[in-house]
Write an enzyme that holds these catalytic residues in place. Structure first.
Site, PDB file in Angstrom:
ATOM      1  N   HIS A 159       0.832  -1.194   0.000  1.00  0.00           N
ATOM      2  CA  HIS A 159       0.000   0.000   0.000  1.00  0.00           C
ATOM      3  C   HIS A 159       0.870   1.250   0.000  1.00  0.00           C
ATOM      4  CE1 HIS A 159      -2.893   2.998   1.669  1.00  0.00           C
ATOM      5  NE2 HIS A 159      -3.599   2.473   0.705  1.00  0.00           N
ATOM      6  N   HIS A 179      -4.586   6.532  -5.725  1.00  0.00           N
ATOM      7  CA  HIS A 179      -5.652   7.250  -5.031  1.00  0.00           C
ATOM      8  C   HIS A 179      -6.126   8.424  -5.889  1.00  0.00           C
ATOM      9  CE1 HIS A 179      -3.819   5.340  -1.384  1.00  0.00           C
ATOM     10  NE2 HIS A 179      -5.079   5.027  -1.262  1.00  0.00           N
ATOM     11  N   HIS A 188      -7.634  -1.284  -4.643  1.00  0.00           N
ATOM     12  CA  HIS A 188      -7.806  -1.768  -3.271  1.00  0.00           C
ATOM     13  C   HIS A 188      -8.532  -3.112  -3.236  1.00  0.00           C
ATOM     14  CE1 HIS A 188      -6.728   2.435  -2.501  1.00  0.00           C
ATOM     15  NE2 HIS A 188      -6.235   1.976  -1.361  1.00  0.00           N
ATOM     16  N   HIS A 309     -14.012   7.427   3.337  1.00  0.00           N
ATOM     17  CA  HIS A 309     -12.689   6.815   3.287  1.00  0.00           C
ATOM     18  C   HIS A 309     -11.592   7.660   3.940  1.00  0.00           C
ATOM     19  CE1 HIS A 309      -8.714   6.117   1.389  1.00  0.00           C
ATOM     20  NE2 HIS A 309      -8.966   4.911   1.867  1.00  0.00           N
ATOM     21  N   HIS A 313     -10.027   7.247   7.892  1.00  0.00           N
ATOM     22  CA  HIS A 313      -8.600   6.968   8.048  1.00  0.00           C
ATOM     23  C   HIS A 313      -8.032   7.924   9.102  1.00  0.00           C
ATOM     24  CE1 HIS A 313      -6.576   4.156   5.276  1.00  0.00           C
ATOM     25  NE2 HIS A 313      -7.566   4.367   4.433  1.00  0.00           N
ATOM     26  N   PHE A 330      -1.161   7.641   4.437  1.00  0.00           N
ATOM     27  CA  PHE A 330      -1.176   6.552   3.452  1.00  0.00           C
ATOM     28  C   PHE A 330      -0.019   5.579   3.622  1.00  0.00           C
ATOM     29  CE2 PHE A 330      -3.906   9.241   0.499  1.00  0.00           C
ATOM     30  CZ  PHE A 330      -5.020   8.464   0.725  1.00  0.00           C
ATOM     31  N   HIS A 343     -11.358  -1.197   4.175  1.00  0.00           N
ATOM     32  CA  HIS A 343     -11.412  -1.334   2.721  1.00  0.00           C
ATOM     33  C   HIS A 343     -12.366  -2.411   2.252  1.00  0.00           C
ATOM     34  CE1 HIS A 343      -9.113   1.777   0.897  1.00  0.00           C
ATOM     35  NE2 HIS A 343      -8.433   1.810   2.028  1.00  0.00           N
TER      36      HIS A 343
END
Ligand code: C2O
Length: 587
Positions: A159, A179, A188, A309, A313, A330, A343
């Site tokens: 990732h 992204h 994902h 999303h 996070h 990230f 996810h």
């Protein structure tokens, strides 16, 4: 293959040179014009022919710019994994110990139809046996050495690699990112698909399925208990957000202090906006069309990617860490086991959105379908997989347990009766055409060369090119607000909301119909160390918000103008400028 290509290249060169130089043998000028147009037509035909055939060739570098294939595939160059540095200049290593380009590669094959379907269940509803199994699998995964691609850190670093742009694109010096565009959902999906199968194989269970964090359902709006014990613990989380705190899935970067019931109903209304009224067109939901090469770059995430999303996070990540690790940046996000459940739910919502539109293929562009990525499978083989391979989860032998999507019936209501709101807005305008009641300047929708800083609320009046559209016209084209030229000066959490015809936007949120959408920028946490020749395309972000249904509910469908307000949240807008706002129609 190689030899054939050279022969055709040389032949092509001869034909082209021959055709061009034959011009000189035509003396008469009219004849010459005719001849030239004939020759260029012929050239175009020949080039067109090569254009088509070239698509199949792997090495686009050898091709003359003029005959660049139309259909270039977005895929990483596995020889180019970049190092990165944290924002505080600490080195962060995400790359595999050995280049993936040195490994043998196999093409993806669908799992055999005799395999059981793995059923992903809501994380708050799984039983003790399942939790024990999952804990064991994670513990084994964490015990594997780093040179094993199945090991937990290698999984997490996949990732990190793709989210920070550590790989260049193939045949290009630009970086590949997954992204903020239509790559978000399929990439994902691939990542957690392989992760799930590796976990299953580590405990010899071919039924093993990831759980999903059902944060869009009232019972699931907490960090699930299973992530508070054993190998599922991550100490790098915001401790004030642990249960019983209800998740703020539209986190403004400060505590809104809503009671549990209000937070839940706000969340549910927000989901309606992100899944239904704000996601009527493919681009609004999936994000912009990001394609190979410098020209193919785009930056425009879809509704769900922005929030919940990005917002969630950040809500989970620790407020004590500068980059808000783990989940809030990230590069470190996939180190927290809850990442995979987060996810998994996003992946489920992709399926739900497709079902809502009758499962018609949303994107048929071969450049998207053929975008190719690489993951290790449960046998540690490096697998080449395309987006077209992951569009049907049943072919991947997994499914989601059916849960009620309560937000489907949570269409928000106007905070002020529309007739009254219109009167207030009109009065305000008549009182002083340049200033509104809250003393914020009415600015033109185009903010000029340097844009406008989002450190305070921006309010604009927009003229609508069309009013009173028919039902069919509305289905064909969604009316959208485009916030263009969003420029974020540093790697920071940035959030602003967009409201339409709001009388007082400081008092309302997604529970009110005036809320049209939210833009959320989540931290990367690192920047990559560029190699010589690397190209970083820094382009501004575009945020598009669908408002057709909202305008009906606000009884503003016949109005020639609407008021649009951009409201920075949590003091985050200081790092951001915006070039302007306009209305468009999206097919
Ligand atoms: Cu690639 Cu949830 O981030």
């Amino acid at each position: 293959m190689e030899a054939k290509r050279w022969v055709s290249l040389v032949l092509l060169a001869f034909i082209l040179v021959g055709l061009s130089s034959s011009d000189f043998f035509v003396k008469d000028s009219e004849q010459q014009v005719q001849a030239i147009s004939f020759i260029s037509g012929l050239k175009a035909t020949i080039l067109g022919f090569f254009d088509e055939t070239w698509v199949a060739m792997e090495d686009a570098n050898a091709i003359n710019e003029e005959i660049r294939p139309k259909h270039v595939i977005l895929t990483p160059n596995l020889t180019t994994c970049h190092k990165s540095l944290s924002d505080a200049d600490r080195p962060v290593y995400c790359c595999p110990p050995k280049r993936e380009s040195l490994e043998p590669i196999i093409d993806f094959k669908f799992p055999d139809i005799s395999e059981p379907i793995r059923v992903r269940k809501p994380a708050h509803m799984v039983d003790a046996d399942y939790i024990a199994k999952y804990n064991k699998a994670i513990a084994i995964m964490k015990s594997l050495p780093y040179d094993d691609p199945r090991s937990y850190m290698r999984q997490a670093n996949m990732h990190c690699i793709y989210c920070t742009g550590a790989y260049n694109q193939q045949n290009s010096n630009s970086l590949l990112k997954i992204h903020r565009s239509w790559m978000f959902f399929p990439w994902h999906r691939m990542m957690i698909y392989f992760h799930e199968r590796i976990l299953g194989s580590l405990i010899g269970d071919e039924n093993f399925a990831l759980p999903f964090w059902n944060w869009d359902s009232p019972e699931g709006m907490f960090i699930p208990d299973m992530y508070l014990n054993g190998s599922m613990v991550d100490t790098q989380r915001d401790s004030s957000h642990l249960p019983p705190q209800v998740a703020d899935i539209n986190y403004d970067y400060f505590e809104r202090g809503l009671g549990p019931e209000d937070q839940i109903s706000t969340n549910v209304a927000f989901m309606y906006n992100q899944m239904v009224s704000g996601a009527k067109k493919t681009e609004l939901f999936m994000g912009c069309a990001y394609k190979a090469g410098e020209d193919g770059f785009c930056d425009g995430p879809g509704t769900i990617e922005l929030a919940p999303h990005n917002a969630l996070h950040t809500w989970v990540g620790s407020n004590l860490n500068t980059e808000r690790e783990d989940l809030g940046a990230f590069y470190s996000a996939a180190r927290d086991p809850i990442f995979y459940a987060h996810h998994s739910n996003i992946d489920r919502l992709w399926n739900v959105w497709n079902e809502l539109r009758g499962n018609k293929p949303a994107i048929e562009d071969p450049e998207w379908l053929d975008s190719t990525f690489y993951f290790h499978n449960e046998k540690s083989q490096l697998v080449r997989i395309k987006i077209r391979d992951v569009l049907d989860s049943s072919k991947l032998r997994y499914a989601y347990e059916n849960v009620e999507n309560v937000w489907l019936n949570a269409r928000p209501k106007p905070s002020v009766p529309p007739k009254i709101a219109r009167q207030v807005l009109k009065m305000r305008e008549n009182q002083n055409p340049f200033l509104d009641i809250s003393n914020q300047a009415i600015v033109s929708p185009d903010f000029g060369l340097n844009g406008k800083r989002l450190d305070t609320t921006i309010r604009v009046k927009l003229r609508r090119p069309k009013t009173h559209r028919s039902k069919i016209e509305k289905e064909q084209e969604e009316e959208i607000i485009v916030v263009y030229g969003i420029d974020i000066s540093k790697d920071a959490y940035v959030k602003f909301d967009v409201y339409v015809n709001a009388v007082d936007e400081t008092m309302i949120g997604p529970e009110s119909r005036e809320f049209a959408g939210t833009f959320v920028n989540m931290k990367r946490g690192v920047r990559i160390v560029l190699n010589k020749g690397d190209l970083v395309v820094k382009r501004k972000t575009t945020f598009k918000v669908g408002i057709t249904e909202l305008l009906e509910d606000l009884e503003a469908d016949g109005d020639e103008t609407v008021w649009v307000t951009l409201v920075p949240r949590g003091g985050t807008g200081v790092n951001t400028t915006v070039d302007g706002v306009r209305i468009e129609y999206m097919k």
